[in-house]
Write a protein that holds these residues in place. Structure first.
Motif, short mmCIF file in Angstrom:
data_model
loop_
_atom_site.label_atom_id
_atom_site.label_comp_id
_atom_site.label_asym_id
_atom_site.label_seq_id
_atom_site.Cartn_x
_atom_site.Cartn_y
_atom_site.Cartn_z
N ARG A 42 -39.98 -24.57 95.91
CA ARG A 42 -39.80 -24.29 97.34
C ARG A 42 -38.65 -25.10 97.93
N PRO A 43 -38.59 -26.42 97.72
CA PRO A 43 -37.45 -27.16 98.29
C PRO A 43 -36.10 -26.69 97.73
N ALA A 44 -36.06 -26.39 96.43
CA ALA A 44 -34.80 -25.91 95.83
C ALA A 44 -34.42 -24.56 96.43
N PHE A 45 -35.38 -23.66 96.55
CA PHE A 45 -35.14 -22.34 97.13
C PHE A 45 -34.60 -22.48 98.56
N ASP A 46 -35.27 -23.30 99.35
CA ASP A 46 -34.84 -23.48 100.74
C ASP A 46 -33.43 -24.05 100.83
N ALA A 47 -33.10 -24.99 99.96
CA ALA A 47 -31.76 -25.59 99.98
C ALA A 47 -30.69 -24.58 99.58
N VAL A 48 -31.00 -23.74 98.60
CA VAL A 48 -30.03 -22.79 98.08
C VAL A 48 -29.82 -21.60 99.01
N TYR A 49 -30.91 -21.11 99.61
CA TYR A 49 -30.83 -19.85 100.36
C TYR A 49 -30.84 -20.00 101.88
N THR A 50 -30.53 -21.18 102.38
CA THR A 50 -30.40 -21.36 103.82
C THR A 50 -29.13 -22.15 104.13
N GLY A 51 -28.73 -22.10 105.37
CA GLY A 51 -27.64 -22.92 105.88
C GLY A 51 -26.30 -22.74 105.19
N HIS A 68 -25.19 -23.68 102.25
CA HIS A 68 -25.16 -23.19 100.88
C HIS A 68 -25.28 -21.67 100.85
N ARG A 69 -26.09 -21.12 101.72
CA ARG A 69 -26.22 -19.66 101.80
C ARG A 69 -24.88 -19.03 102.18
N GLU A 70 -24.17 -19.65 103.10
CA GLU A 70 -22.85 -19.16 103.49
C GLU A 70 -21.90 -19.17 102.29
N ALA A 71 -21.97 -20.23 101.49
CA ALA A 71 -21.14 -20.32 100.30
C ALA A 71 -21.52 -19.23 99.29
N LEU A 72 -22.82 -18.99 99.11
CA LEU A 72 -23.26 -17.93 98.20
C LEU A 72 -22.70 -16.57 98.62
N ASN A 73 -22.63 -16.35 99.90
CA ASN A 73 -22.09 -15.09 100.39
C ASN A 73 -20.61 -14.92 100.04
N ARG A 74 -19.93 -16.01 99.76
CA ARG A 74 -18.50 -15.98 99.40
C ARG A 74 -18.26 -16.10 97.90
N ARG A 75 -19.31 -16.18 97.09
CA ARG A 75 -19.17 -16.51 95.66
C ARG A 75 -18.21 -15.57 94.92
N TYR A 76 -18.16 -14.30 95.28
CA TYR A 76 -17.28 -13.39 94.55
C TYR A 76 -15.82 -13.53 94.96
N ASP A 77 -15.56 -14.26 96.03
CA ASP A 77 -14.18 -14.63 96.35
C ASP A 77 -13.67 -15.66 95.35
N TRP A 78 -14.56 -16.54 94.89
CA TRP A 78 -14.17 -17.68 94.06
C TRP A 78 -14.49 -17.52 92.58
N PHE A 79 -15.60 -16.81 92.27
CA PHE A 79 -16.09 -16.76 90.89
C PHE A 79 -15.90 -15.40 90.24
N GLU A 80 -15.68 -15.44 88.94
CA GLU A 80 -15.65 -14.22 88.14
C GLU A 80 -17.07 -13.71 87.94
N ARG A 81 -17.21 -12.42 87.77
CA ARG A 81 -18.50 -11.83 87.40
C ARG A 81 -18.53 -11.80 85.88
N THR A 82 -19.33 -12.68 85.31
CA THR A 82 -19.30 -12.86 83.86
C THR A 82 -20.36 -12.05 83.12
N GLY A 83 -21.38 -11.57 83.82
CA GLY A 83 -22.47 -10.89 83.14
C GLY A 83 -23.49 -11.87 82.55
N HIS A 84 -23.29 -13.16 82.79
CA HIS A 84 -24.21 -14.19 82.32
C HIS A 84 -24.97 -14.77 83.50
N PRO A 85 -26.16 -15.33 83.27
CA PRO A 85 -26.88 -15.96 84.39
C PRO A 85 -26.06 -17.11 84.98
N ALA A 86 -26.23 -17.33 86.27
CA ALA A 86 -25.50 -18.39 86.96
C ALA A 86 -26.36 -19.63 87.17
N HIS A 87 -27.69 -19.51 86.99
CA HIS A 87 -28.55 -20.68 87.16
C HIS A 87 -29.78 -20.57 86.28
#
Length: 180
Positions: A96-105, A107-126
């Motif tokens: 729960r604490p990890a989920f909340d940290a990753v999917y709010t605030g 960090h969530r804004e950064a996740l929304n931009r991930r395809y600007d910065w990262f390649e889509r590799t077809g591999h898990p990211a976490h």
């Protein structure tokens, strides 16, 4: 009480040493995200090199977190000038604490931009796994579990938010659930 280890890995579109605006944006938001997550309830710590330097991963001293390692499918550079990866290794009190940290605030804004910065590799990211209290996971632990996840899907040994497991290896309330 066991702790939750989290390993993340992404291949950047450009090397970390690239002076372009996307790399600067990634660094700027990354530093702010780390500051915020470092104060998040349930966060216990993350791997940090003894000396910080942009793109310096492979030759850094990571202390108890072990020698730096990357998945076998990472084929980009390994020097400060050519490294094109972003990775974290951290410890949490639970999902729960990890989920909340990753999917709010921020960090969530950064996740929304991930395809600007990262390649889509077809591999898990976490990947997550449980470690006994007092044990520090290593980079090699994270790599081997991420590769296991990519080959075998979620299991008690290596799992995701979408298919989590309890420390006793039992599945948690079905797919998509994150325990309290």
């Amino acid at each position: 009480m066991p702790h939750l280890a989290l390993y993340t890995f992404g291949v950047l579109k450009t090397p970390l040493a690239d002076p372009g605006p996307l790399t600067r944006e990634f660094y700027d938001i990354g530093e702010a995200v780390y500051r915020k997550i470092g104060r998040h309830p349930g966060y216990l710590g993350h791997a940090e090199p003894a000396e910080r330097g942009r793109g310096v991963f492979f030759e850094a001293d990571w202390g108890d977190w072990g020698e730096f390692a990357v998945p076998t499918w990472y084929t980009k550079g390994r020097t400060a000038e050519t490294t094109a990866l972003a990775t974290t290794l951290s410890l949490w009190t639970g999902l729960r604490p990890a989920f909340d940290a990753v999917y709010t605030g921020l960090h969530r804004e950064a996740l929304n931009r991930r395809y600007d910065w990262f390649e889509r590799t077809g591999h898990p990211a976490h990947v997550f796994w449980w470690v006994p209290e007092g044990v520090t996971p290593t980079w090699q632990d994270g790599v081997s579990r991420l590769e296991h996840l990519g080959e075998h899907d979620s299991a008690p040994h290596a799992f995701t938010f979408h298919r989590p497991f309890a420390p006793d290896a039992t599945p948690l309330r079905g797919e998509g659930s994150v325990p309290g």
